[in-house]
Design an enzyme around this catalytic site. Structure first.
Site, PDB file in Angstrom:
ATOM      1  N   SER A  71     -18.037 -47.542-105.956  1.00  0.00           N
ATOM      2  CA  SER A  71     -19.306 -46.869-105.679  1.00  0.00           C
ATOM      3  C   SER A  71     -20.398 -47.877-105.375  1.00  0.00           C
ATOM      4  O   SER A  71     -20.392 -49.005-105.906  1.00  0.00           O
ATOM      5  CB  SER A  71     -19.712 -46.024-106.896  1.00  0.00           C
ATOM      6  OG  SER A  71     -21.046 -45.578-106.789  1.00  0.00           O
TER       7      SER A  71
ATOM      8  N   TYR B 174     -21.877 -44.635-115.567  1.00  0.00           N
ATOM      9  CA  TYR B 174     -21.009 -44.399-114.410  1.00  0.00           C
ATOM     10  C   TYR B 174     -20.811 -45.693-113.613  1.00  0.00           C
ATOM     11  O   TYR B 174     -19.676 -46.073-113.283  1.00  0.00           O
ATOM     12  CB  TYR B 174     -21.617 -43.325-113.516  1.00  0.00           C
ATOM     13  CG  TYR B 174     -20.935 -43.199-112.176  1.00  0.00           C
ATOM     14  CD1 TYR B 174     -19.662 -42.650-112.075  1.00  0.00           C
ATOM     15  CD2 TYR B 174     -21.568 -43.635-111.014  1.00  0.00           C
ATOM     16  CE1 TYR B 174     -19.029 -42.552-110.844  1.00  0.00           C
ATOM     17  CE2 TYR B 174     -20.943 -43.531-109.779  1.00  0.00           C
ATOM     18  CZ  TYR B 174     -19.673 -42.985-109.698  1.00  0.00           C
ATOM     19  OH  TYR B 174     -19.046 -42.887-108.476  1.00  0.00           O
TER      20      TYR B 174
END
Length: 331
Positions: free
Chosen positions: A130, A155
């Site tokens: 990501s 995350y």
């Protein structure tokens, strides 16, 4: 091309669905794995699966990749030739309220996928990372050569950990490990917790939308069709026993104000806007340097933001009754 059977973890998810559909329509067999977690309304995942099950070369296994033995058994019995690991607990804000699910899905689940690939002597794993890993980096655009030691959400930390784990498997066993850093992927069948879906739903309903950092946000929005084309390009390359990281981001950094205006244009309605401060874990701008992906994968985004939002809004309006009936995602 030698026939390949590709395992796609997270096959009922947004990107996993689009990748599975692309592979099925271009001659591959796909073994889909998904836990069908209820982070957002599972009816969306079931709807995606119904589309995939129309293809005879698609098989699906509902399982949690945190359960190692079941995962290895499915992969062995399915005789998969490649793994594209997209299963993960997504969401920056949700990681602040329920970090434990990120430990299970993103840490343990990814370890299990990598270990199963090693034990089954698969030469390569392609896995999702990501743009969140860039954290507080000030330099724009983000490059794979930048340091990523300051993740600012649980995350992001889980995705950084995945990249470190991938390097260990490459170093120890000579496996090719290809990490793809996705930048704000959008498109049809998108996640209900993401901005485009939420904004479209609320603008059409005449409800207010929230713009964080008082609307001063910028993103390399990336159409899902460009993402999955790049993944397929990597699948078609012969494994090279290398460790690779690639940014996959749109060709322009789009201010959130323009993003909203394009949704308004296609909705035929003005948005009611609430300006809010920057949320914990968010970054004001994510802009991608994709020169490495362009060189190695031929990654050149073909869908601009205007076309992408127009296509999404046409799809949303066509399925509006179903999409607006979905329950609000957890945040």
């Amino acid at each position: 091309m030698k026939h390949k059977t590709i395992c796609v973890t997270g096959a009922a998810g947004f990107i996993g669905f689009h990748l599975s559909r692309l592979l099925l329509t271009t001659g591959y067999s796909v073994v889909g794995i998904d836990s069908m977690s209820p982070y957002y309304d599972v009816r969306m995942k079931h709807a995606r699966l119904r589309e995939l099950k129309k293809h005879e070369r698609f098989t699906f296994h509902k399982l949690n990749i945190a359960q190692y033995e079941t995962l290895e058994t499915v992969l062995r019995e399915s005789k998969v030739t490649d793994i594209v690991h997209l299963a993960a607990q997504a969401g920056v804000r949700y990681s602040l309220t329920n970090p434990w699910v990120y430990a299970e899905a993103n840490y343990l689940g990814t370890l299990n996928v990598f270990e199963a690939a090693h034990r089954l002597n698969l030469p390569r794993v392609i896995y999702a990372s990501s743009s969140s890993v860039y954290g507080t980096n000030k330099k724009q655009p983000f490059s794979e050569r930048d340091q990523v030691d300051t993740p600012i959400s649980i995350y992001a930390a889980s995705k950084k950990a995945n990249e470190s784990l991938a390097y260990s498997y490459h170093h120890l066993y000579g496996m090719e490990m290809v990490g793809l850093r996705f930048f704000t992927v959008y498109g049809t069948w998108g996640r209900p917790d993401m901005a485009l879906f939420k904004f479209a739903r609320r603008i059409l309903a005449g409800e207010p939308i929230d713009l964080y950092n008082n609307g001063r946000m910028k993103r390399s929005f990336t159409h899902v069709s460009d993402i999955v084309a790049a993944i397929q390009s990597q699948i078609e390359k012969k494994p090279e026993k290398k460790y690779r990281l690639y940014n996959l981001g749109g060709s322009e950094a789009v201010p959130i104000s323009r993003f909203v205006k394009l949704i308004e244009k296609n909705a035929g309605k003005k948005a009611r806007v609430r300006m809010l401060p920057l949320q914990a874990g968010d970054v004001p701008a994510t802009v991608a340097d994709c020169s490495s992906a362009r060189r190695d994968l031929g990654f050149v985004p073909t869908v601009g933001i205007e076309e992408g939002i127009e296509n999404f809004m046409e799809w949303f309006k066509e399925h509006e009754a179903f999409l607006t009936s979905l329950s609000e995602p957890q945040q």
